[in-house]
Design an enzyme around this catalytic site. Structure first.
Site, PDB file in Angstrom:
ATOM      1  N   HIS A   1      -7.654   9.203  -1.900  1.00  0.00           N
ATOM      2  CA  HIS A   1      -7.292   9.161  -0.508  1.00  0.00           C
ATOM      3  C   HIS A   1      -8.185   9.827   0.592  1.00  0.00           C
ATOM      4  O   HIS A   1      -8.195   9.260   1.628  1.00  0.00           O
ATOM      5  CB  HIS A   1      -5.767   9.683  -0.549  1.00  0.00           C
ATOM      6  CG  HIS A   1      -4.740   9.409   0.434  1.00  0.00           C
ATOM      7  ND1 HIS A   1      -3.315   9.506   0.357  1.00  0.00           N
ATOM      8  CD2 HIS A   1      -5.013   8.932   1.685  1.00  0.00           C
ATOM      9  CE1 HIS A   1      -2.817   9.215   1.404  1.00  0.00           C
ATOM     10  NE2 HIS A   1      -3.739   8.787   2.201  1.00  0.00           N
TER      11      HIS A   1
ATOM     12  N   TYR B   1       2.411   9.963  -0.018  1.00  0.00           N
ATOM     13  CA  TYR B   1       3.553   9.449   0.676  1.00  0.00           C
ATOM     14  C   TYR B   1       4.899  10.016   0.072  1.00  0.00           C
ATOM     15  O   TYR B   1       5.994  10.012   0.999  1.00  0.00           O
ATOM     16  CB  TYR B   1       3.550   8.189   0.778  1.00  0.00           C
ATOM     17  CG  TYR B   1       2.036   7.666   1.506  1.00  0.00           C
ATOM     18  CD1 TYR B   1       1.437   8.376   2.086  1.00  0.00           C
ATOM     19  CD2 TYR B   1       2.031   6.380   1.446  1.00  0.00           C
ATOM     20  CE1 TYR B   1       0.158   7.772   2.651  1.00  0.00           C
ATOM     21  CE2 TYR B   1       0.751   5.660   2.329  1.00  0.00           C
ATOM     22  CZ  TYR B   1      -0.015   6.392   2.605  1.00  0.00           C
ATOM     23  OH  TYR B   1      -1.270   5.921   3.613  1.00  0.00           O
TER      24      TYR B   1
ATOM     25  N   LYS C   1      -3.047   5.995  -4.214  1.00  0.00           N
ATOM     26  CA  LYS C   1      -3.871   6.788  -4.210  1.00  0.00           C
ATOM     27  C   LYS C   1      -3.826   8.108  -4.677  1.00  0.00           C
ATOM     28  O   LYS C   1      -2.557   8.431  -4.807  1.00  0.00           O
ATOM     29  CB  LYS C   1      -4.329   7.095  -2.308  1.00  0.00           C
ATOM     30  CG  LYS C   1      -4.019   5.719  -1.830  1.00  0.00           C
ATOM     31  CD  LYS C   1      -4.229   5.942  -0.123  1.00  0.00           C
ATOM     32  CE  LYS C   1      -4.031   4.451   0.810  1.00  0.00           C
ATOM     33  NZ  LYS C   1      -2.585   4.483   0.992  1.00  0.00           N
TER      34      LYS C   1
ATOM     35  N   ASP D   1       0.610  -1.228  -0.026  1.00  0.00           N
ATOM     36  CA  ASP D   1       0.151  -0.169   0.007  1.00  0.00           C
ATOM     37  C   ASP D   1       0.777   1.137  -0.079  1.00  0.00           C
ATOM     38  O   ASP D   1       1.573   1.352   1.009  1.00  0.00           O
ATOM     39  CB  ASP D   1      -1.067   0.095   1.289  1.00  0.00           C
ATOM     40  CG  ASP D   1      -1.978   1.295   1.282  1.00  0.00           C
ATOM     41  OD1 ASP D   1      -2.732   1.281   0.595  1.00  0.00           O
ATOM     42  OD2 ASP D   1      -1.490   2.279   1.998  1.00  0.00           O
TER      43      ASP D   1
HETATM   44  P1  NAP Z   1       0.571   1.089  12.188  1.00  0.00           P
HETATM   45  O1  NAP Z   1       0.911  -0.042  11.104  1.00  0.00           O
HETATM   46  O2  NAP Z   1      -0.820   0.859  13.142  1.00  0.00           O
HETATM   47  O3  NAP Z   1       1.839   1.127  12.921  1.00  0.00           O
HETATM   48  C1  NAP Z   1       3.106   1.342  12.676  1.00  0.00           C
HETATM   49  C2  NAP Z   1       3.943   1.601  13.762  1.00  0.00           C
HETATM   50  O4  NAP Z   1       3.902   0.160  14.585  1.00  0.00           O
HETATM   51  C3  NAP Z   1       5.450   1.479  13.436  1.00  0.00           C
HETATM   52  O5  NAP Z   1       5.815   2.610  14.251  1.00  0.00           O
HETATM   53  C4  NAP Z   1       6.025   0.486  13.647  1.00  0.00           C
HETATM   54  O6  NAP Z   1       7.391   0.640  14.016  1.00  0.00           O
HETATM   55  C5  NAP Z   1       5.280  -0.165  14.827  1.00  0.00           C
HETATM   56  N1  NAP Z   1       5.148  -1.629  14.689  1.00  0.00           N
HETATM   57  C6  NAP Z   1       4.978  -2.299  13.541  1.00  0.00           C
HETATM   58  N2  NAP Z   1       4.956  -3.780  13.721  1.00  0.00           N
HETATM   59  C7  NAP Z   1       5.232  -3.820  15.216  1.00  0.00           C
HETATM   60  C8  NAP Z   1       5.285  -4.950  16.102  1.00  0.00           C
HETATM   61  N3  NAP Z   1       5.119  -5.954  15.516  1.00  0.00           N
HETATM   62  N4  NAP Z   1       5.437  -4.577  17.236  1.00  0.00           N
HETATM   63  C9  NAP Z   1       5.764  -3.374  17.645  1.00  0.00           C
HETATM   64  N5  NAP Z   1       5.629  -2.277  17.024  1.00  0.00           N
HETATM   65  C10 NAP Z   1       5.302  -2.696  15.643  1.00  0.00           C
HETATM   66  O7  NAP Z   1       0.023   2.517  11.594  1.00  0.00           O
HETATM   67  P2  NAP Z   1       0.336   3.131  10.007  1.00  0.00           P
HETATM   68  O8  NAP Z   1       1.746   3.275   9.538  1.00  0.00           O
HETATM   69  O9  NAP Z   1      -0.340   4.552  10.542  1.00  0.00           O
HETATM   70  O10 NAP Z   1      -0.722   2.255   9.348  1.00  0.00           O
HETATM   71  C11 NAP Z   1      -0.330   1.123   8.235  1.00  0.00           C
HETATM   72  C12 NAP Z   1      -0.461   1.880   6.871  1.00  0.00           C
HETATM   73  O11 NAP Z   1      -1.842   2.250   6.740  1.00  0.00           O
HETATM   74  C13 NAP Z   1       0.409   2.980   6.578  1.00  0.00           C
HETATM   75  O12 NAP Z   1       1.592   2.778   6.400  1.00  0.00           O
HETATM   76  C14 NAP Z   1      -0.190   3.289   5.258  1.00  0.00           C
HETATM   77  O13 NAP Z   1       0.361   2.476   4.154  1.00  0.00           O
HETATM   78  C15 NAP Z   1      -1.758   3.048   5.606  1.00  0.00           C
HETATM   79  N6  NAP Z   1      -2.351   4.503   6.153  1.00  0.00           N
HETATM   80  C16 NAP Z   1      -3.310   4.866   5.205  1.00  0.00           C
HETATM   81  C17 NAP Z   1      -3.763   6.189   5.562  1.00  0.00           C
HETATM   82  C18 NAP Z   1      -5.031   6.953   4.761  1.00  0.00           C
HETATM   83  O14 NAP Z   1      -5.313   7.700   5.279  1.00  0.00           O
HETATM   84  N7  NAP Z   1      -5.562   6.140   3.897  1.00  0.00           N
HETATM   85  C19 NAP Z   1      -3.598   6.765   6.894  1.00  0.00           C
HETATM   86  C20 NAP Z   1      -2.652   6.043   7.736  1.00  0.00           C
HETATM   87  C21 NAP Z   1      -2.249   5.165   7.099  1.00  0.00           C
HETATM   88  P3  NAP Z   1       8.688  -0.049  13.490  1.00  0.00           P
HETATM   89  O15 NAP Z   1       8.990   0.427  12.012  1.00  0.00           O
HETATM   90  O16 NAP Z   1       9.811   0.281  14.485  1.00  0.00           O
HETATM   91  O17 NAP Z   1       8.171  -1.661  13.429  1.00  0.00           O
END
Ligand code: NAP
Length: 275
Positions: free
Chosen positions: A105, A47, A72, A42
């Protein structure tokens, strides 16, 4: 990899998120993810990393047709001409002829939804994407989108985790046969110390992140897209296909949704969220 299907789209049930990673680290993380077994990546024009995501995809060494790539179009580019320029640039950056899924998006704050669904449909007709969807759409926005679209809207990508279970939106989306792509599925780590989640993790000898991701994929048509830059986390987040949460575990995790806690979101674009 297990998949979910809706409206003719088949999506690997676990994706890899790439928000807020750039440069070498982005390319390396995407390549690591693919080597570990992720088949769904994704990204977004917003980004600013599609070139590095593309590099990671090529370094992953898996044929393009085995991967499911989502990008997106940002809310500032939803007018027709800007929309097409944004998609063409995404394809160029990613170095692919077509993505599997193209999303709006965030809904525009100024243009009617119908005016932005039109170029989304046209992008599919032009072969730039196999499927179309939206992100951060509320029930009101989805209702307008479905009224305007000629092509099925296969997913709505929204914040979704045990602290934000979005019952009303989920019920509406199930009625439309849509997939829910769960962003920030780990609640950006905020939820991982929760005692209920930790208790279930201890019981199954799994990490809290694995418990939360397993909870997602045991629900119909929910596709989490966790992000990590750490190889150990990228790997352990993928190791969720060899255990099962029982009904009590599922119920206890879902009950945390009463918190209704938004952790991500982007205030300038936030719509009026559903209760
Ligand atoms: P997330 O996946 O909920 O959390 C990411 C965080 O969790 C990072 O700091 C990562 O750090 C940590 N992490 C990952 N695996 C872990 C584990 N096993 N144990 C402990 N910590 C862990 O948050 P997100 O990046 O906001 O969401 C995921 C994806 O969704 C985004 O990357 C993006 O592609 C998408 N997104 C879309 C929108 C939208 O508006 N459509 C908005 C937000 C996000 P480390 O790197 O240190 O592991």
């Amino acid at each position: 990899m297990q998949t979910v299907s809706a409206h003719g789209a088949t999506i690997p049930v676990l994706g890899f998120g790439t928000w807020n990673i750039s440069g070498e680290l982005c390319a390396r993380s995407v390549a690591d993810a693919i080597k570990i077994g992720y088949r769904h990546i994704d990204t977004a024009a917003g980004y600013g990393n599609e070139d590095r995501v593309g590099e990671g995809i090529r370094a992953g060494g898996v044929p393009r047709e085995q991967l499911f790539i989502t990008t997106k179009v940002g809310p500032e580019n939803l007018a027709e001409r800007d929309f097409y320029a944004s998609v063409e640039n995404s394809l160029k950056q990613l170095r692919v002829d077509q993505v599997d899924l193209l999303l709006i998006h965030w809904a525009s704050k100024v243009l009617p939804v119908a005016d932005t669904i039109k170029p989304l449909n046209e992008a599919k007709r032009r072969g730039w994407t196999k499927h179309i969807g939206v992100s951060n759409f509320t029930i009101r926005l989805l209702t307008e989108a479905w009224a305007a679209t000629k092509e099925p809207i296969v997913t709505n990508q929204v914040e979704y985790h045990p602290y934000l279970t979005q019952e009303n939106l989920v019920a509406f989306m199930r009625g439309k046969g849509m997939i829910l792509t769960a962003y920030s599925p780990l609640g950006r780590k905020v939820i991982l110390d929760d005692p209920v989640i930790a208790g279930i993790a201890a019981k199954h000898k799994r990490t809290p992140a694995q418990i939360v991701l397993r909870w997602d994929i045991q629900q119909p048509n929910v596709v989490p897209i966790p992000k990590s830059t750490k190889p150990a986390n990228i790997r352990s987040n993928f190791d969720i296909f060899d255990f099962t949460l029982d009904a009590a575990d599922m119920g206890a995790l879902t009950a945390l949704g009463a918190k209704k806690q938004r952790i991500a979101g982007w205030p300038p674009a936030n719509p009026e969220w559903d209760p």
